[in-house]
Design a protein around this motif. Structure first.
Motif, PDB file in Angstrom:
ATOM      1  N   ASP A 237       0.905  -1.451  -0.094  1.00  0.00           N
ATOM      2  CA  ASP A 237       0.212   0.095   0.280  1.00  0.00           C
ATOM      3  C   ASP A 237       0.872   1.549   0.247  1.00  0.00           C
ATOM      4  OD1 ASP A 237      -1.070   2.368   0.753  1.00  0.00           O
ATOM      5  OD2 ASP A 237      -2.805   0.395   1.478  1.00  0.00           O
ATOM      6  N   LEU A 239       0.105   4.277   0.114  1.00  0.00           N
ATOM      7  CA  LEU A 239      -0.665   5.630   0.741  1.00  0.00           C
ATOM      8  C   LEU A 239      -0.403   5.565   2.734  1.00  0.00           C
ATOM      9  CD1 LEU A 239      -1.754   7.888   1.451  1.00  0.00           C
ATOM     10  CD2 LEU A 239      -3.756   7.227   1.203  1.00  0.00           C
ATOM     11  N   LYS A 240      -0.129   4.098   3.076  1.00  0.00           N
ATOM     12  CA  LYS A 240      -0.047   3.995   4.337  1.00  0.00           C
ATOM     13  C   LYS A 240       1.578   3.836   4.197  1.00  0.00           C
ATOM     14  CE  LYS A 240      -3.268   0.346   5.313  1.00  0.00           C
ATOM     15  NZ  LYS A 240      -4.484  -0.483   5.373  1.00  0.00           N
ATOM     16  N   ALA A 243       2.047   7.516   4.548  1.00  0.00           N
ATOM     17  CA  ALA A 243       1.294   8.027   5.684  1.00  0.00           C
ATOM     18  C   ALA A 243       2.635   7.809   7.157  1.00  0.00           C
ATOM     19  CB  ALA A 243       0.353   7.500   6.071  1.00  0.00           C
ATOM     20  N   VAL A 269      -2.906  10.637  -4.370  1.00  0.00           N
ATOM     21  CA  VAL A 269      -2.960   9.471  -4.504  1.00  0.00           C
ATOM     22  C   VAL A 269      -2.841   8.516  -6.123  1.00  0.00           C
ATOM     23  CG1 VAL A 269      -3.941   6.962  -3.014  1.00  0.00           C
ATOM     24  CG2 VAL A 269      -3.260   9.877  -1.867  1.00  0.00           C
ATOM     25  N   ILE A 277      -6.612   0.387  -3.189  1.00  0.00           N
ATOM     26  CA  ILE A 277      -5.192   0.075  -2.895  1.00  0.00           C
ATOM     27  C   ILE A 277      -4.714   0.968  -3.061  1.00  0.00           C
ATOM     28  CG2 ILE A 277      -3.452  -0.778  -1.499  1.00  0.00           C
ATOM     29  CD1 ILE A 277      -4.860  -3.672  -1.049  1.00  0.00           C
ATOM     30  N   PRO A 278      -4.357   1.979  -3.144  1.00  0.00           N
ATOM     31  CA  PRO A 278      -3.086   3.264  -2.863  1.00  0.00           C
ATOM     32  C   PRO A 278      -1.900   2.220  -4.318  1.00  0.00           C
ATOM     33  CG  PRO A 278      -4.322   3.800  -1.647  1.00  0.00           C
ATOM     34  CD  PRO A 278      -4.726   2.779  -1.694  1.00  0.00           C
TER      35      PRO A 278
ATOM     36  N   ALA B 243      -1.813  11.507   8.575  1.00  0.00           N
ATOM     37  CA  ALA B 243      -1.094  10.928   8.523  1.00  0.00           C
ATOM     38  C   ALA B 243      -0.960   9.776   9.831  1.00  0.00           C
ATOM     39  CB  ALA B 243       0.486  11.094   7.949  1.00  0.00           C
ATOM     40  N   LYS B 244      -0.838  11.458  10.434  1.00  0.00           N
ATOM     41  CA  LYS B 244      -0.649  10.213  11.792  1.00  0.00           C
ATOM     42  C   LYS B 244      -1.728   9.481  12.200  1.00  0.00           C
ATOM     43  CE  LYS B 244       1.617  10.138  16.051  1.00  0.00           C
ATOM     44  NZ  LYS B 244       0.418   8.641  16.651  1.00  0.00           N
ATOM     45  N   ILE B 246      -4.128   7.858  10.464  1.00  0.00           N
ATOM     46  CA  ILE B 246      -3.501   6.585   9.017  1.00  0.00           C
ATOM     47  C   ILE B 246      -2.526   5.448   9.642  1.00  0.00           C
ATOM     48  CG2 ILE B 246      -2.720   6.000   7.100  1.00  0.00           C
ATOM     49  CD1 ILE B 246      -4.241   8.877   5.789  1.00  0.00           C
ATOM     50  N   CYS B 247      -1.773   6.127  10.348  1.00  0.00           N
ATOM     51  CA  CYS B 247      -0.673   5.185  10.886  1.00  0.00           C
ATOM     52  C   CYS B 247      -1.800   4.368  12.464  1.00  0.00           C
ATOM     53  CB  CYS B 247       0.793   5.676  11.357  1.00  0.00           C
ATOM     54  SG  CYS B 247       1.658   6.428   9.916  1.00  0.00           S
ATOM     55  N   ASP B 250      -3.746   2.303  11.170  1.00  0.00           N
ATOM     56  CA  ASP B 250      -3.216   1.265  10.634  1.00  0.00           C
ATOM     57  C   ASP B 250      -3.010   0.213  11.448  1.00  0.00           C
ATOM     58  OD1 ASP B 250      -2.783  -1.023   7.646  1.00  0.00           O
ATOM     59  OD2 ASP B 250      -0.486  -0.579   8.151  1.00  0.00           O
ATOM     60  N   THR B 263      -8.548   0.012   4.528  1.00  0.00           N
ATOM     61  CA  THR B 263      -8.133   1.023   3.245  1.00  0.00           C
ATOM     62  C   THR B 263      -8.268   2.212   3.008  1.00  0.00           C
ATOM     63  OG1 THR B 263      -8.527  -1.097   1.943  1.00  0.00           O
ATOM     64  CG2 THR B 263      -8.160   0.736   0.710  1.00  0.00           C
ATOM     65  N   VAL B 264      -7.246   2.930   2.709  1.00  0.00           N
ATOM     66  CA  VAL B 264      -7.476   4.413   2.792  1.00  0.00           C
ATOM     67  C   VAL B 264      -6.947   4.767   1.388  1.00  0.00           C
ATOM     68  CG1 VAL B 264      -6.662   6.767   3.011  1.00  0.00           C
ATOM     69  CG2 VAL B 264      -6.622   5.537   5.163  1.00  0.00           C
ATOM     70  N   GLY B 265      -8.487   4.206   0.501  1.00  0.00           N
ATOM     71  CA  GLY B 265      -8.154   4.928  -0.685  1.00  0.00           C
ATOM     72  C   GLY B 265      -7.616   6.371  -1.235  1.00  0.00           C
ATOM     73  N   LEU B 267      -7.300  10.342  -1.302  1.00  0.00           N
ATOM     74  CA  LEU B 267      -6.116  11.578   0.317  1.00  0.00           C
ATOM     75  C   LEU B 267      -6.526  12.331  -1.108  1.00  0.00           C
ATOM     76  CD1 LEU B 267      -4.012  10.724   2.497  1.00  0.00           C
ATOM     77  CD2 LEU B 267      -4.316  13.083   1.276  1.00  0.00           C
TER      78      LEU B 267
END
Lengths: 406, 406
Positions: A237, A239-240, A243, A269, A277-278, B243-244, B246-247, B250, B263-265, B267
């Motif tokens: 992924d 993007l993750k 991040a 993205v 999923i990016p 970003a924080k 999302i981390c 996850d 999933t963050v697809g 942004l």
């Protein structure tokens, strides 16, 4: 207007008048280099200077020069800033430095007569980079650092060369076009564009250095896939990963501490659907500090963390690297003494923003003063500095110019 | 074609023939609901069914029904899937479920004669949501769950109502238009669209549930500011906060463990300049798990972390919440026994993707089988399932239908 009247003019009145050129409904100003508002503004500034007894001219870039000839003619002390603005800018950015130079110099001459050294107020043609994909084109020409490519285009497809020729030929109807020699030093007053002076309750700040600044594009390549059917452990992924990298870099920036600033201002993205999923993320990194070594360390850290990011590939491309501009120790010390003598509190601070002074600094000693920006706001119609602070800055510049030129 | 020939037909031949309708140069298929390729495909499927001795009809949504009448006429066992595709899709998604139902049923009748219960193969009109901003419109109508709004528009501005009327009136020239009663149960074969069966080396998987799925838009509001002049401690950076978040999410997803997927697809960043601190970030969150409670827990965690994010405000808007579809225990158990009896290895797994079965599951008992997707790829011309795996799935479906209908 008589000379005595002029010396009483308040900075805010000068700025307000100048701000009529390119003024917007919302109180802001849009004045791009070489556009009609810019030409009108430059003509206005030069005409005003002439009423103050200054010799007015332009050079081939349309930089405006307003000079009180010194008794010892071969040494020029210059002060000033730029008259172009960003899109939807304010009254103060750049314009204040021109205002301060003109008002301080004409006040000195009214009070003390002809200086020993020549004093030149400079209105640089362009600093903001808002019209063409370049910035500091005015000071780069004056300092003999770089000539700007004539084929750069604005959003309408007009080239820099065409725009420059058209604007300068219009100015040339009124003003002589004369290339200027380098001054022996350069002084600039500017609004801080940040919140520090206001936070500390100070009217004035002395710039220690204009920060080393680097910018990067970071490209993270993973694998596009179905958000529902791909288990977490098989994902790549982008993007993750991005991040996590941003969080790690921000933590590292916090450990290094201020005045380091680290910004991710752009992030895109792909493919950019909520259920995919990016596979590709690109983001910008902007890092600044007055000490080049610290910026270099941060770059090394960025590259190390990028190479260690699991499951994805990360590419780091640096596309801007401006060396820091260290202000002249003597001129800075003299600013300190002049401020202290007046019983004013001040602080010394680096400039995170770029200024014409960093170009002049490549060739001659420079010094810079900041006045506070309300709420730290700049590049906005909401830009504001209290009139009293504008005057304080000019008083100090006037004292500095007295030391240097009389 | 004689009946004996038909029963020998391989699934891959049926799929390849069906894949001619909407076929692309790159080997993929684009067949949007109610377009010309879709009408041709539906006519083809119904004509083929007629040669197999099935009674063929459509309903007012253009769902295709292919029926072997049972001796006990009032009970219908249905199986099938959809014949529309995504843009640039493959041969297998949806089409395989139609293929499997038709081939299994006609093979049963050829071998065992008329069933006790009526067997209906269904070719749903639309599942993918690729043309109009809706999905599952075919199964929603058949199951009596929801009628689709007639004024939904495709990218060319044609409404769903217009497109449906035009397509169904063309089909009605050849086929009777008959609304169908609910079946007593529904069976669906589908490609996995994920990599798990391939990773485990299995030819077939039994679906335990179609995941509970929630989607959110998360809006982070900070303060746009100058990247150079705003010290780190005074920033309200929307992107760093995002970003924080999302981390953290996850990490939480990792602790909950698979089969949860997070999933963050999407942004987006505003204003989106490398030298400006982002003031506004919006991102999507897609979270799925077969257990609704776990998805609810994740939502609670998301909302808690959002509310605790310092310096910015975070708004969480949920715009999709599909309840999990739990497969029928008896039908699932019978699948297990039928697979085991043939000495085949299998696994039970949840479906992260949505399927027509989740709609049918709102009204009747359902069961689903997956066959492997090479490299887990779907929604792509690269979609591929080995012909032997296609046959294995159909063999199991045929055995299941025999148990249910004979």
């Amino acid at each position: 207007m008589r000379m005595e009247q002029l010396t009483d003019q308040k900075a805010i009145d000068y700025l307000t008048h100048l701000g009529q050129f390119g003024r917007l409904e919302n109180g802001g100003v849009t004045r791009f280099v070489y556009d009609d508002a810019w030409i009108a503004a430059m003509n206005h500034v030069l005409r005003d200077a002439r009423t103050r007894g200054m010799a007015a001219s332009v050079d081939s870039y349309g930089n405006g020069f307003m000079t009180y000839q010194g008794k010892t003619a071969d040494q020029v002390v210059a002060a000033g800033s730029h008259i172009d603005t960003v899109n939807q800018g304010g009254l103060y950015d750049g314009a204040y430095g021109v205002t301060a130079a003109v008002l301080a110099m004409s006040s000195l001459v009214a009070e003390f007569g002809q200086p020993k050294k020549t004093m030149t107020a400079v209105a640089f043609s362009e600093e903001e980079g808002s019209r063409f994909p370049t910035s500091f084109s005015g000071s780069k020409h004056y300092a003999g650092v770089t000539e700007t490519a004539a084929d750069l285009q604005d959003h309408q497809g007009m080239t820099f060369g065409q725009a420059r020729q058209s604007a300068v030929s219009q100015l040339a109807k009124t003003w002589p076009v004369i290339e200027q020699p380098l001054p022996i030093e350069f002084l600039e007053l500017h609004i801080e564009q940040g919140p520090i002076l206001e936070e500390k309750g100070l009217s004035v700040g002395i710039v220690s250095a204009i920060c080393e600044q680097k910018r990067f594009t970071v490209t993270v390549r993973g694998q596009t896939n179905h958000a529902g059917t791909t288990p977490q452990h098989l994902r790549r992924d982008a993007l993750k990963a991005a991040a996590k990298l941003i969080c790690d870099l921000d933590e590292a920036a916090g450990k290094i501490g201020e005045p380091l600033v680290f910004t991710v201002g752009e992030l895109t993205v792909q493919p950019g659907s909520s259920n995919v999923i990016p596979g590709l993320v690109k983001f910008s990194v902007d890092v600044r500090h007055p000490d080049k070594q610290i910026v270099d360390q941060f770059e090394a850290l960025l590259r190390k963390k990028a190479s260690q990011t699991p499951k994805v590939t990360v590419q780091v491309d640096r596309w801007l690297d401006s060396r820091p501009a260290i202000m002249d120790a003597r001129l800075k010390h003299q600013f300190e003494q002049l401020i202290a003598k007046r019983g004013l509190a001040y602080m010394t601070l680096p400039s995170g923003a770029g200024h014409d002074t960093q170009i002049m600094n490549l060739k001659v000693p420079t010094a810079m003063l900041f006045v506070p920006s309300r709420n730290g706001i700049s590049h906005s119609p909401k830009e504001y500095t209290a009139p009293a602070d504008l005057e304080t800055g000019i008083t100090i510049l006037k004292a500095q110019l007295y030391q240097e030129c009389y």
